[in-house]
Design a protein around this motif. Structure first.
Motif, PDB file in Angstrom:
ATOM      1  N   LEU A  90       1.261  -1.661   0.070  1.00 45.48           N
ATOM      2  CA  LEU A  90      -0.107   0.135  -0.206  1.00 45.48           C
ATOM      3  C   LEU A  90       0.715   1.311   0.238  1.00 45.48           C
ATOM      4  O   LEU A  90       2.622   1.176   0.169  1.00 45.48           O
ATOM      5  CB  LEU A  90      -0.992   0.248   1.167  1.00 45.48           C
ATOM      6  N   GLN A  91       0.358   2.299  -0.034  1.00 41.28           N
ATOM      7  CA  GLN A  91       0.781   3.234  -0.576  1.00 41.28           C
ATOM      8  C   GLN A  91       0.182   4.500   0.722  1.00 41.28           C
ATOM      9  O   GLN A  91      -0.878   4.301   1.272  1.00 41.28           O
ATOM     10  CB  GLN A  91       0.993   4.979  -1.711  1.00 41.28           C
ATOM     11  N   PHE A  92       1.241   5.214   1.461  1.00 36.86           N
ATOM     12  CA  PHE A  92       0.797   6.206   2.941  1.00 36.86           C
ATOM     13  C   PHE A  92       1.221   7.339   2.382  1.00 36.86           C
ATOM     14  O   PHE A  92       2.290   7.546   2.226  1.00 36.86           O
ATOM     15  CB  PHE A  92       1.759   5.311   4.508  1.00 36.86           C
ATOM     16  N   GLU A  93       0.634   8.375   3.060  1.00 39.05           N
ATOM     17  CA  GLU A  93       0.629   9.963   3.180  1.00 39.05           C
ATOM     18  C   GLU A  93       0.543   9.948   4.787  1.00 39.05           C
ATOM     19  O   GLU A  93       0.014   9.936   5.316  1.00 39.05           O
ATOM     20  CB  GLU A  93      -0.294  10.267   2.249  1.00 39.05           C
ATOM     21  N   ILE A  94       1.782  10.701   5.074  1.00 44.05           N
ATOM     22  CA  ILE A  94       1.388  12.083   6.255  1.00 44.05           C
ATOM     23  C   ILE A  94       0.191  13.099   6.300  1.00 44.05           C
ATOM     24  O   ILE A  94       0.787  13.750   5.058  1.00 44.05           O
ATOM     25  CB  ILE A  94       2.916  12.551   7.341  1.00 44.05           C
ATOM     26  N   ILE A  95      -1.337  12.951   7.219  1.00 38.12           N
ATOM     27  CA  ILE A  95      -1.422  14.120   6.899  1.00 38.12           C
ATOM     28  C   ILE A  95      -1.443  15.109   7.551  1.00 38.12           C
ATOM     29  O   ILE A  95      -1.402  16.298   7.000  1.00 38.12           O
ATOM     30  CB  ILE A  95      -2.672  13.199   6.668  1.00 38.12           C
ATOM     31  N   GLU A  96      -0.904  14.388   9.014  1.00 36.18           N
ATOM     32  CA  GLU A  96      -0.854  15.337   9.895  1.00 36.18           C
ATOM     33  C   GLU A  96      -0.124  15.115  11.317  1.00 36.18           C
ATOM     34  O   GLU A  96       0.165  13.885  11.111  1.00 36.18           O
ATOM     35  CB  GLU A  96      -2.341  15.478  10.309  1.00 36.18           C
ATOM     36  N   ARG A  97       1.226  16.075  11.575  1.00 34.75           N
ATOM     37  CA  ARG A  97       2.115  15.470  12.246  1.00 34.75           C
ATOM     38  C   ARG A  97       2.112  16.076  13.717  1.00 34.75           C
ATOM     39  O   ARG A  97       0.415  17.373  13.737  1.00 34.75           O
ATOM     40  CB  ARG A  97       3.629  15.741  11.981  1.00 34.75           C
ATOM     41  N   PRO A  98       2.075  15.516  15.194  1.00 38.35           N
ATOM     42  CA  PRO A  98       1.644  16.229  16.621  1.00 38.35           C
ATOM     43  C   PRO A  98       2.521  17.327  16.090  1.00 38.35           C
ATOM     44  O   PRO A  98       3.551  17.423  15.872  1.00 38.35           O
ATOM     45  CB  PRO A  98       2.046  14.990  17.446  1.00 38.35           C
ATOM     46  N   ARG A  99       2.139  18.436  16.803  1.00 42.85           N
ATOM     47  CA  ARG A  99       2.246  19.830  17.779  1.00 42.85           C
ATOM     48  C   ARG A  99       3.464  20.046  18.239  1.00 42.85           C
ATOM     49  O   ARG A  99       3.502  19.345  19.605  1.00 42.85           O
ATOM     50  CB  ARG A  99       1.226  20.856  16.925  1.00 42.85           C
ATOM     51  N   PHE A 100       4.608  20.599  17.954  1.00 44.05           N
ATOM     52  CA  PHE A 100       5.384  21.432  18.780  1.00 44.05           C
ATOM     53  C   PHE A 100       4.796  21.137  20.237  1.00 44.05           C
ATOM     54  O   PHE A 100       3.757  22.300  20.081  1.00 44.05           O
ATOM     55  CB  PHE A 100       6.315  22.443  17.990  1.00 44.05           C
ATOM     56  N   GLY A 101       4.728  20.432  22.007  1.00 44.04           N
ATOM     57  CA  GLY A 101       4.639  21.321  23.049  1.00 44.04           C
ATOM     58  C   GLY A 101       3.317  19.954  23.173  1.00 44.04           C
ATOM     59  O   GLY A 101       3.681  20.334  24.450  1.00 44.04           O
ATOM     60  N   MET A 102       2.827  18.904  21.657  1.00 43.78           N
ATOM     61  CA  MET A 102       2.076  18.627  22.221  1.00 43.78           C
ATOM     62  C   MET A 102       2.564  17.529  23.056  1.00 43.78           C
ATOM     63  O   MET A 102       4.284  17.215  23.167  1.00 43.78           O
ATOM     64  CB  MET A 102       0.984  17.448  21.516  1.00 43.78           C
TER      65      MET A 102
END
Length: 158
Positions: A90-102
């Motif tokens: 399968l092909q994968f894509e990062i849609i959103e990363r956790p933000r700095f400070g989380m």
């Protein structure tokens, strides 16, 4: 991105899209749509585990995506997760990363980690931990959301 790229570089808590590259069938083909949805969707990266090699047996590294939680009267009944190996086509894509400070609340699974909760900050993580007791849980602050180098095999340095 390939499954291997997701395993090596996507931080826990990232929203991941997976796809087989095929277009969605028309809604009137319900069985084909269900089959297509098995290989196309989104999830949150919640666990990773390094691979293992011995003289006669080997297993590739794996990662797990949290797809959905089904509840009845506010109580989770079924948690749907999918485990993918780095050999997945399968092909994968990062849609959103956790933000700095989380803050990530992690527990160890073998030589890997499992995400229990992603909080907005350390105070929210501490509050969540007092309400939900997990043995061996630790808080991991998101310092650099771009970095997540993981070992491919057990016992290897990151």
């Amino acid at each position: 991105m390939s499954a291997s790229d997701i395993y090596r570089h996507a931080p826990l808590g990232s929203k991941i899209r997976f796809s087989n590259g095929e277009p969605r069938p028309p809604d009137r083909f319900t069985r084909k749509v269900r089959a297509w949805e098995e290989e196309n969707g989104t999830g949150t990266l919640v666990q990773w585990s390094p691979g293992f090699e011995s003289g006669t047996w080997s297993s590739p590294p794996t990662f797990g995506l949290h797809i959905a939680t089904y509840a009845s009267y506010g109580v989770p009944v079924i948690v749907l997760r999918r485990i993918y190996s780095t050999t997945s086509q399968l092909q994968f894509e990062i849609i959103e990363r956790p933000r700095f400070g989380m803050a990530r609340i992690l527990t160890a699974i073998g030589e890997g980690d499992e995400l229990q909760h992603l909080a907005e900050d350390e105070a929210a993580a501490q509050s969540w931990l007092t309400r939900h007791r997990y043995h061996g849980a630790r808080i991991d602050m998101v310092v650099d959301p771009e970095v997540a180098n993981r070992p491919l095999l057990r016992g290897m340095a990151a």
